[in-house]
Motif scaffolding. Structure first.
Motif, short mmCIF file in Angstrom:
data_model
loop_
_atom_site.label_atom_id
_atom_site.label_comp_id
_atom_site.label_asym_id
_atom_site.label_seq_id
_atom_site.Cartn_x
_atom_site.Cartn_y
_atom_site.Cartn_z
N ASP A 255 -10.30 37.46 -0.97
CA ASP A 255 -8.98 37.69 -0.18
C ASP A 255 -8.25 36.33 0.85
O ASP A 255 -8.31 37.34 1.84
N ALA A 256 -7.88 35.52 -0.04
CA ALA A 256 -7.52 34.33 1.18
C ALA A 256 -6.65 35.59 2.51
O ALA A 256 -6.19 35.25 3.13
N GLU A 257 -5.49 36.65 1.49
CA GLU A 257 -4.10 37.01 2.63
C GLU A 257 -5.11 38.22 2.94
O GLU A 257 -4.75 37.94 4.50
N GLN A 258 -5.79 38.88 3.03
CA GLN A 258 -6.48 39.31 4.47
C GLN A 258 -7.51 38.65 4.75
O GLN A 258 -7.32 38.70 6.41
N LYS A 259 -8.31 37.61 4.61
CA LYS A 259 -8.61 36.50 5.44
C LYS A 259 -7.35 36.16 6.56
O LYS A 259 -7.77 35.94 7.48
N ALA B 29 -5.23 36.22 12.56
CA ALA B 29 -4.39 36.66 13.24
C ALA B 29 -4.64 37.95 14.52
O ALA B 29 -4.50 37.98 15.51
N MET B 30 -5.23 38.89 13.65
CA MET B 30 -5.44 40.00 14.43
C MET B 30 -6.89 39.29 15.69
O MET B 30 -7.23 39.91 16.96
N VAL B 31 -8.02 38.71 14.82
CA VAL B 31 -8.66 38.55 15.92
C VAL B 31 -8.29 37.41 16.69
O VAL B 31 -8.48 37.92 18.86
N ALA B 32 -6.49 36.83 16.87
CA ALA B 32 -6.34 35.98 17.46
C ALA B 32 -5.33 37.17 19.03
O ALA B 32 -5.56 36.56 20.13
N ARG C 263 3.11 42.46 15.38
CA ARG C 263 3.89 43.76 14.55
C ARG C 263 2.77 44.30 13.40
O ARG C 263 2.69 45.03 12.71
N LEU C 264 1.69 43.52 13.05
CA LEU C 264 0.21 43.75 12.38
C LEU C 264 0.24 44.83 12.73
O LEU C 264 -0.74 45.88 11.75
N PHE C 265 -0.80 44.93 14.00
CA PHE C 265 -1.19 45.40 14.65
C PHE C 265 -0.62 46.93 15.16
O PHE C 265 -0.62 48.32 14.81
N ARG C 266 0.53 46.72 15.41
CA ARG C 266 1.89 48.15 14.87
C ARG C 266 1.89 48.85 13.98
O ARG C 266 2.10 49.88 13.61
#
Length: 588
Positions: free
Chosen positions: A379-383, A388-391, A465-468
Motif C-alpha cells: 500500500d503506497a500510502e501506508q508505506k 515518515a514514522m521511522v524517520a 501529527r501522524l504519531f499524535r
C-alpha cells in the motif's frame, strides 16, 4: 555474581499479545511465512546461545580485552570459537535478503534477538551488528555485481563489515573529511586517508573484513554534498569469489576504552587501497545513513539489553541480601535482618529499571513494526506513513533507549551498594559498557537535534501529527483505564504544545531548535513509553496470573512515578533559548 536469562515470556507478550505480530507478518508477502511459532523457536535457540555461549565470556572478555600487535588484532579467549558457532548457526544473516543467502526475518523479530545479544555480551554483539548494517547499505545502494560478490559470504559470517566515517579532525562534521578517492580508470578507486573509532576495523573472527568508507573524489563539491561511499575489502576478492592479495588497508592501533573492551575500536589507515563505488558519486552520505539508521536503532537496543541484565542481577541480589528491618516490622523474624527488597527506595530503583526496560522493549517492537511496514507493504500510502514514522522515531529510540539504559545500569549498581562498585559482581561493567551507547552512532545531543530540527520543525510538525493521531485514536479505545488515559492524554497535549511552540519560535530564533532539542526528545520519549505502557496495560485486561499482575503493578508505577516527569521537560522546552544564550562565553 551477575546473571542473565533471556526475557522470553515478555518478548512473547510484546509481539503476540500487544502488537499481534502474526497479523502484520501474514499481511505482507515478504513475511507471510513468519509466525509466532517460528519466532518463539528462534528466540529459544537465541537464548541458549546468549546464555550458554556469550554471557560466560562477558566478564573475561572485559578483563582480557582485545590485543594489538603490529597491525594484528586478537580478540579475547573464546570469542573466535563463539563467533564460529554464531556464524555456523546462521545468526549473521537473520535479517538478510533471501536472494543473497539471508533469512529475511522481520525487524520486529530481530530487534528482540539483538537485545539478547547486547544483554549477554555487548562487545561481541557489535561485530555482527556492524556486519548487518554494512550488508543493508550494500543491499540498498550497491551494484548487482557487488551484491552478488559480497553479500552471501557476509551473511554466512565468513566475512564481516565495518563502517568508516570518523577522522581525527572530524566526527559530526563529515563535510570536512580529508580521505580521498582517485579513479584508477578500471572502475575502481585508490582510497587514501585515516579513519578513527572504527568498530571491528580489524580482528581475528573471520577471514575478511569489508570496510564501507566515506571519501571525496578529486573534483567533489565542498561539504557533505561532496562525499561518496566506497567498498574497500581487507583482502581482495578474485573473480571466482576466492580471496587474493592483501589490500592496502591496515590497522594502526586500537583504542583503550572505558568499556566494551572486547570490541576492537581501531585506527584504520588506507594507503592507496582499492575501493569500489557504492551508489552514485557525491551521494555517499545518503547511502551511509542507510547503515547508520540501522545502527542507531541497534545501539539503542544496547541500552535496553544492558538495563535488562543489570535489573535481573539487582533483583536477585535484592531478594537475597539481608540488611535492616522493613519499616512495617520484621518480614523474616527468624533471621538477623530482612531482604533489602522490603525497603521503599530499593523498590523504587528496581521498578524504575523494570519500567524503562519493558517500556523500551515494547517501543523497539513498535519501531520494528514501522520498519517492516515501510519495507514490505504494498500500500503506497501506508508505506509513505511508515517511512515518515521511522524517520521520526529512530532518533528517539537511539537516544532515549541509551539514556534510560545508562540510568538503569546505575540504579542496578546502586542496589548492590559497595558490592556494585567491585568488579567481581559485574555491575560496574554494565555501567561502563552502557556509557558509550550515548556517544557513538551520533551522540544523543545530535539525535535530539535531528529529531527537533529535521524531523519536526523542517516539516512544520507534520510527522509528529501522524504519531499524535495514532495515540489519540488508541486512547479512545481504552475503556476501564480512565486514570492512565487521562495522564497520557495530558502528556500528549504537552508534547503537542511544545511541538507547536518550537516550530513557531524557530522561524525567528535560530537558537530555538538547539535550546529545546534534548528536553523535547525526553518529553517525546517519556510520552512514547506512556503509550507503550498503556498498550501493555490494555493487553493485560481480563488476564490472570503472576506475569500479568507484575505487568499491571509496573504500569501503575510508571504512570504515577515516572510519567509525571514529563511536566518538567515541558516547562524546560517552553522556557525557550534565553536562559541558555544570554550569558557571554567569557562568563563561563
Amino acid at each position: 555474581m551477575a546473571e542473565y536469562k533471556a526475557p522470553l515470556r515478555d518478548i512473547q507478550f510484546v509481539l503476540d499479545e500487544v502488537f499481534k505480530a502474526d497479523e502484520l507478518w501474514s499481511s505482507m508477502a515478504a513475511t507471510s511465512e513468519v509466525n509466532m511459532e517460528l519466532a518463539n523457536a528462534i528466540f529459544e535457540e537465541g537464548a541458549r546461545l546468549c546464555e550458554g555461549e556469550l554471557f560466560p565470556l562477558n566478564r573475561s572478555g572485559d578483563e582480557e580485552e582485545c590485543q594489538y600487535n603490529d597491525g594484528v588484532v586478537t580478540t579475547p579467549s573464546g570469542f573466535k570459537e563463539a563467533y564460529a558457532t554464531y556464524a555456523e548457526s546462521g545468526w549473521v544473516g537473520l535479517s538478510g535478503d533471501v536472494n543473497y543467502g539471508g533469512q529475511g526475518m522481520p525487524k520486529m523479530l530481530t530487534v528482540m534477538f539483538e537485545e539478547m545479544l547486547y544483554a549477554s555480551n555487548t562487545s561481541f554483539a557489535l561485530y555482527p551488528a556492524l556486519t548487518a548494517g554494512a550488508c543493508l547499505s550494500l543491499l540498498t545502494h550497491g551494484s548487482e555485481d557487488l551484491k552478488q560478490t559480497y553479500l552471501p559470504p557476509m551473511y554466512e559470517g565468513r566475512w564481516s563489515g565495518s563502517m568508516c566515517l570518523t577522522e581525527p579532525h572530524c566526527g559530526t562534521d563529515l563535510g570536512i573529511m580529508k580521505t580521498k578517492a582517485v579513479p584508477k580508470g578500471d572502475g575502481s578507486y585508490d582510497i587514501t586517508g585515516t579513519k578513527i573509532f572504527i568498530t571491528g576495523g580489524e580482528h581475528d573472527l573471520n577471514e575478511n573484513i569489508i570496510h564501507l568508507v566515506l571519501a571525496k573524489l578529486p573534483d567533489a563539491p565542498a561539504g557533505p554534498k561532496g562525499i561518496s561511499l566506497f567498498l574497500v575489502p581487507k583482502i581482495m576478492v578474485n573473480d571466482d569469489g576466492s580471496l587474493g592479495d592483501r589490500n592496502a588497508v591496515r590497522c594502526g592501533s586500537i583504542e583503550h576504552k572505558m568499556g566494551i573492551k572486547a570490541s576492537a575500536t581501531c585506527v584504520m589507515n588506507f594507503d592507496g587501497a582499492t575501493g569500489y563505488l557504492i551508489g552514485e558519486e557525491n551521494r555517499g552520505l545518503a547511502a551511509m545513513f542507510t547503515m547508520m539508521n540501522y545502527e542507531r536503532l541497534s545501539i539503542g537496543l544496547q541500552g535496553i539489553g544492558l538495563g535488562e541484565v543489570s535489573y535481573q542481577s539487582a533483583r536477585a541480589y535484592a531478594l537475597d541480601r539481608i540488611q535492616s528491618r522493613a519499616p512495617t516490622g520484621a518480614v523474616n523474624p527468624d533471621q538477623a535482618a530482612d531482604p533489602i527488597i522490603v525497603h521503599p527506595d530499593v523498590r523504587r530503583m528496581l521498578l524504575t529499571q523494570r519500567a524503562y526496560n519493558e517500556g523500551g522493549r515494547a517501543f523497539a517492537a513498535y519501531v520494528g513494526m514501522w520498519l517492516d511496514v515501510a519495507k514490505g507493504s504494498d500500500d503506497a500510502e501506508q508505506k509513505k506513513t511508515a517511512e515518515a514514522m521511522v524517520a521520526l522515531l529512530t532518533p528517539v529510540a537511539k537516544a532515549y533507549f541509551t539514556d534510560r539504559g545508562l540510568d538503569a545500569t546505575i540504579l542496578g549498581q546502586q542496589v548492590f551498594g559497595g558490592h556494585g562498585y567491585v568488579r567481581e559482581w559485574g555491575m560496574e561493567q554494565f555501567v561502563r559498557d552502557a556509557r558509550i551507547a550515548q556517544i557513538y552512532e551520533g551522540t544523543n545531543g545530535i539525535q535530539a537535534l535531528d529529531l527537533m530540527g529535521r524531523k519536526v520543525v523542517a516539516n512544520g510538525g507534520e510527522s509528529f501529527r501522524l504519531f499524535r493521531a495514532e495515540v489519540e485514536s488508541f486512547l479512545a479505545e481504552c475503556s476501564g483505564l480512565d486514570e492512565e488515559v487521562s495522564m497520557l492524554k495530558r502528556a500528549l497535549e504537552q508534547l503537542s504544545e511544545a511541538t507547536d511552540y518550537v516550530v513557531s519560535q524557530a522561524a525567528e530564533d535560530r537558537n530555538a531548535i538547539g535550546a529545546a532539542s534534548c528536553d523535547y526528545l525526553n518529553l517525546f520519549g517519556l510520552t512514547a513509553y506512556g503509550y507503550m505502557w498503556l498498550k501493555m496495560l490494555k493487553a493485560t485486561q481480563g488476564q490472570e496470573g503472576d506475569f500479568y499482575a507484575g505487568k499491571q503493578a509496573t504500569a501503575n508505577f510508571f504512570f504515577k512515578r515516572l510519567l509525571p516527569e514529563s511536566q518538567a521537560y515541558f516547562a524546560k522546552v517552553m522556557a525557550g533559548s534565553e536562559p541558555l544564550m544570554n550569558i557571554p562565553a567569557e562568563h563561563f
